[in-house]
Design a protein around this motif. Structure first.
Motif: not given
Length: 107
Positions: A58, A46, A49-51, A24, A95, A53-54, A91-92, A88
């Motif tokens: 990953l 932040y 990295v928008q979703k 990331l 995810d 791209e994330r 968020y990972a 992010e």
């Protein structure tokens, strides 16, 4: 990418977390970082990295994560969460919990 990510049986929670942070960080877009933080009204910085791209950044890491049960999944998620210095990364961690193959471990 400097960290060598190995096969699923060898990827520890710590290695997974380091790989996520590195992926990331490499995908970061500093021009988007502050506007994203401001929009979300977040005190946590932040990377920009928008979703989409994330997800792309990953995908290869998630393919190498193999957990045998809820405890191992929790260890991986906690390691990623604990390494989070940017939103992010958190968020990972979420995810990873939400991958279809992991949902049955926590529903």
């Amino acid at each position: 990418m400097g960290l060598m990510v190995r096969g699923p049986a060898e990827m520890s929670p710590e290695e997974c977390a380091q790989a996520v942070v590195e992926a990331l960080t490499e995908a970061a877009d500093p021009d988007k970082a502050e506007p994203m933080r401001a929009y979300m009204k977040s005190a946590m910085p932040y990377l920009g990295v928008q979703k989409p791209e994330r997800v792309r950044a990953l995908k290869g890491i998630w393919a190498q994560v193999s957990v045998s049960g809820p405890g191992e999944l929790q260890d991986h998620v906690a390691a990623i969460w604990d390494h989070a210095r940017h939103r992010e990364i958190r968020y990972a961690a979420l995810d990873l919990l939400d991958l279809p193959r992991h949902r049955k471990l926590h529903d």
